[in-house]
Scaffold this motif. Sequence first.
Motif, mmCIF file in Angstrom:
data_model
loop_
_atom_site.group_PDB
_atom_site.id
_atom_site.type_symbol
_atom_site.label_atom_id
_atom_site.label_comp_id
_atom_site.label_asym_id
_atom_site.label_seq_id
_atom_site.Cartn_x
_atom_site.Cartn_y
_atom_site.Cartn_z
ATOM 1 N N ASP A 199 0.849 -1.188 0.000
ATOM 2 C CA ASP A 199 0.000 0.000 0.000
ATOM 3 C C ASP A 199 0.884 1.237 0.000
ATOM 4 O OD1 ASP A 199 -2.348 1.448 0.033
ATOM 5 O OD2 ASP A 199 -2.530 1.397 2.213
ATOM 6 N N LYS B 145 -8.352 14.967 -3.603
ATOM 7 C CA LYS B 145 -8.324 14.747 -5.054
ATOM 8 C C LYS B 145 -8.584 16.028 -5.844
ATOM 9 C CE LYS B 145 -8.806 9.872 -5.238
ATOM 10 N NZ LYS B 145 -8.971 8.769 -6.128
ATOM 11 N N LYS C 278 -1.465 13.078 0.874
ATOM 12 C CA LYS C 278 -2.674 13.177 1.697
ATOM 13 C C LYS C 278 -3.572 14.287 1.163
ATOM 14 C CE LYS C 278 -0.639 11.323 5.879
ATOM 15 N NZ LYS C 278 -0.365 11.490 7.287
ATOM 16 N N LYS D 4 1.956 4.989 -0.226
ATOM 17 C CA LYS D 4 1.316 6.262 0.108
ATOM 18 C C LYS D 4 2.047 7.385 -0.605
ATOM 19 C CE LYS D 4 -1.416 4.601 3.402
ATOM 20 N NZ LYS D 4 -2.550 3.912 2.905
ATOM 21 N N TRP E 215 -5.287 17.281 -7.090
ATOM 22 C CA TRP E 215 -4.497 16.431 -7.970
ATOM 23 C C TRP E 215 -4.447 17.033 -9.372
ATOM 24 C CZ3 TRP E 215 -5.264 10.463 -7.398
ATOM 25 C CH2 TRP E 215 -5.109 10.092 -6.054
ATOM 26 N N THR F 96 -4.735 5.222 -7.630
ATOM 27 C CA THR F 96 -4.988 4.498 -6.391
ATOM 28 C C THR F 96 -5.598 5.495 -5.418
ATOM 29 O OG1 THR F 96 -2.828 4.953 -5.402
ATOM 30 C CG2 THR F 96 -2.977 3.013 -6.850
ATOM 31 N N THR F 97 -5.651 5.153 -4.155
ATOM 32 C CA THR F 97 -6.229 6.079 -3.182
ATOM 33 C C THR F 97 -5.362 7.308 -2.939
ATOM 34 O OG1 THR F 97 -5.253 4.802 -1.376
ATOM 35 C CG2 THR F 97 -7.545 4.304 -1.969
ATOM 36 N N SER F 98 -4.048 7.197 -3.226
ATOM 37 C CA SER F 98 -3.179 8.353 -2.985
ATOM 38 C C SER F 98 -2.114 8.569 -4.057
ATOM 39 C CB SER F 98 -2.486 8.199 -1.624
ATOM 40 O OG SER F 98 -1.592 7.111 -1.634
#
Length: 87
Positions: free
Chosen positions: A23, A31, A28, A25, A34, A57-59
Motif C-alpha cells: 500500500d 483529489k 494526503k 502512500k 491532484w 490508487t487512493t493516494s
Amino acid sequence: MKSKIILPLLLALATSGAWAHGDVKCTKAPKTEWKSHEELAQKLTKEGWQIRRMEATTSCYEVYAKDPKGKRVEAFFDPVTFARVEE
C-alpha cells in the motif's frame, strides 16, 4: 504429480511482483488538488517513457510502462507534484 506442478507455480508467484507494492502512500492532498493523469502522461512521454496503462490508487498514480531505459516498470507518482514515489 500435482505437487510437482503447483509448487513451482507458487514459488513463481511469491517471487514475482504480484504482491510487491503493498500500500504505497503518495499524498494526503484531496483529489481536488491532484493534477490530471493526462498531464503526467505528457510529462513522462516527453521524458522517454512508453506508457501502457495508468491507474489512480487512493493516494497515487500507478503507471505501467517502459522507462526511458526500456525497462518494464510499475511506478508510483505523487498526483500533486508528479514526483516518483519509491516503495
